[in-house]
Design a protein around this motif. Structure first.
Motif, short mmCIF file in Angstrom:
data_model
loop_
_atom_site.label_atom_id
_atom_site.label_comp_id
_atom_site.label_asym_id
_atom_site.label_seq_id
_atom_site.Cartn_x
_atom_site.Cartn_y
_atom_site.Cartn_z
N ILE A 1 0.86 -1.17 0.00
CA ILE A 1 0.00 0.00 0.00
C ILE A 1 0.91 1.23 0.00
O ILE A 1 1.85 1.32 0.79
CB ILE A 1 -0.90 0.04 1.24
CG1 ILE A 1 -1.84 -1.18 1.26
CG2 ILE A 1 -1.70 1.33 1.29
CD1 ILE A 1 -2.87 -1.17 0.15
N VAL A 2 0.63 2.17 -0.89
CA VAL A 2 1.41 3.40 -0.98
C VAL A 2 0.52 4.57 -0.59
O VAL A 2 -0.56 4.75 -1.16
CB VAL A 2 1.95 3.62 -2.41
CG1 VAL A 2 2.97 4.76 -2.41
CG2 VAL A 2 2.54 2.36 -2.98
N GLU A 3 0.93 5.34 0.39
CA GLU A 3 0.17 6.51 0.84
C GLU A 3 1.04 7.75 0.69
O GLU A 3 2.16 7.79 1.21
CB GLU A 3 -0.26 6.33 2.30
CG GLU A 3 -1.16 5.13 2.52
CD GLU A 3 -1.45 4.88 3.99
OE1 GLU A 3 -2.56 5.21 4.43
OE2 GLU A 3 -0.54 4.37 4.68
N ALA A 4 0.52 8.75 -0.01
CA ALA A 4 1.29 9.97 -0.29
C ALA A 4 0.60 11.20 0.28
O ALA A 4 -0.57 11.16 0.66
CB ALA A 4 1.49 10.11 -1.79
N ASP A 5 1.35 12.30 0.32
CA ASP A 5 0.79 13.56 0.81
C ASP A 5 -0.28 14.11 -0.13
O ASP A 5 -1.16 14.86 0.29
CB ASP A 5 1.90 14.60 0.98
CG ASP A 5 2.88 14.23 2.09
OD1 ASP A 5 2.51 13.38 2.93
OD2 ASP A 5 4.00 14.77 2.10
N SER A 6 -0.20 13.74 -1.40
CA SER A 6 -1.17 14.20 -2.39
C SER A 6 -1.11 13.28 -3.60
O SER A 6 -0.19 12.45 -3.72
CB SER A 6 -0.85 15.64 -2.82
OG SER A 6 0.40 15.68 -3.52
N HIS A 7 -2.07 13.43 -4.50
CA HIS A 7 -2.07 12.64 -5.73
C HIS A 7 -0.83 12.95 -6.56
O HIS A 7 -0.21 12.03 -7.13
CB HIS A 7 -3.34 12.93 -6.54
CG HIS A 7 -3.33 12.29 -7.89
ND1 HIS A 7 -3.47 10.92 -8.07
CD2 HIS A 7 -3.17 12.81 -9.15
CE1 HIS A 7 -3.42 10.64 -9.36
NE2 HIS A 7 -3.24 11.77 -10.02
N VAL A 8 -0.46 14.21 -6.62
CA VAL A 8 0.71 14.62 -7.40
C VAL A 8 1.97 13.98 -6.82
O VAL A 8 2.82 13.46 -7.54
CB VAL A 8 0.85 16.16 -7.43
CG1 VAL A 8 2.17 16.57 -8.07
CG2 VAL A 8 -0.32 16.78 -8.18
#
Length: 243
Positions: free
Chosen positions: A45-52
């Motif tokens: 699972i990858v979780e980022a600060d934003s879609h960009v």
């Protein structure tokens, strides 16, 4: 069995390099080591600060010289699910060469990785830690001796444990934060060290809103806790009957 929780910084891991440069975190949900190719296959699972930032991080990961495959199964907003194949890292090889094994999912964020590693012998565990120090930076955050009875208990009750974990994950960020602060600040103590009004002040909302957040969190958790306790009772009765 000796179980170690480790805060690891590897210098040859694509995931650590990516999280060091981008606002993204990886959490493993499945992993398999191919002994023939000496490569690790994972689903994460990858979780980022934003879609960009998610797009930038995945692009950087794909360009890493120690990554061989990266397939994206799902992307939704700032979260994704990927399958990757990477070279064996120095730390992985050191642990495998000394008979160690992964005992839980690993999480990577801010250039560091949380591992749970097991060894059958305490002396071997200490020797492995000494070997790891040569080319890696790490700290052991928790160390515990796990008896066969404890291990069997975990395996027998995997279902109830998974249900309780699912309940925790069902909490929204607001519900989780509200419940955490309420516990830390003594809201559930007798006498109470915190009130709905003072909690509302901390969060900048009304005491009614705080109460609603707490009630939703309690409802989600307590129902599962009661069900889990009932399942444990059933398992204990079955074991007593068999014995």
């Amino acid at each position: 069995m000796i179980d170690l929780a480790m805060d690891m910084e590897q210098y040859d891991c694509p995931f650590i390099d990516t999280t060091d440069d981008h606002g993204v975190a990886f959490s493993a949900v499945h992993w398999h080591f191919d002994t023939a190719s000496e490569r690790l296959e994972t689903r994460m699972i990858v979780e980022a600060d934003s879609h960009v930032e998610l797009e930038r991080a995945l692009a950087a990961l794909r360009e890493h010289d120690r990554l061989h495959e990266c397939d994206t199964f799902m992307k939704h907003g700032d979260t994704g699910l990927v399958r990757t194949v990477i070279d064996q890292t120095n730390a992985m090889q050191t642990i495998r060469d000394n008979g160690g094994y992964i005992t839980g999912p690993f999480h990577i964020e801010d250039g560091r990785e949380c591992w749970e590693v097991g060894f059958d012998d305490e002396d071997v565990a200490d020797e492995t830690l000494s070997d790891l120090e040569r080319e890696n930076e790490f700290s052991v955050t928790e160390r515990a001796a796990v008896s066969p009875e404890d291990l069997f208990d975990v395996l027998r009750n995997a279902g109830p444990a998974a249900d309780l974990l699912s309940a925790c994950r069902s909490l929204s960020v607001t519900e989780r934060e509200t419940l955490s602060v309420a516990v830390d600040r003594g809201y559930f103590e007798t006498p109470r060290e915190e009130t709905l009004s003072s909690l509302g002040t901390r969060f900048g909302i009304s005491d009614t809103a705080v109460s609603n957040n707490l009630r939703r969190a309690e409802r989600k958790l307590l129902g599962r806790v009661v069900d889990t306790a009932a399942e444990l009772d059933d398992h204990d009765r079955e074991n007593d009957t068999l014995n």
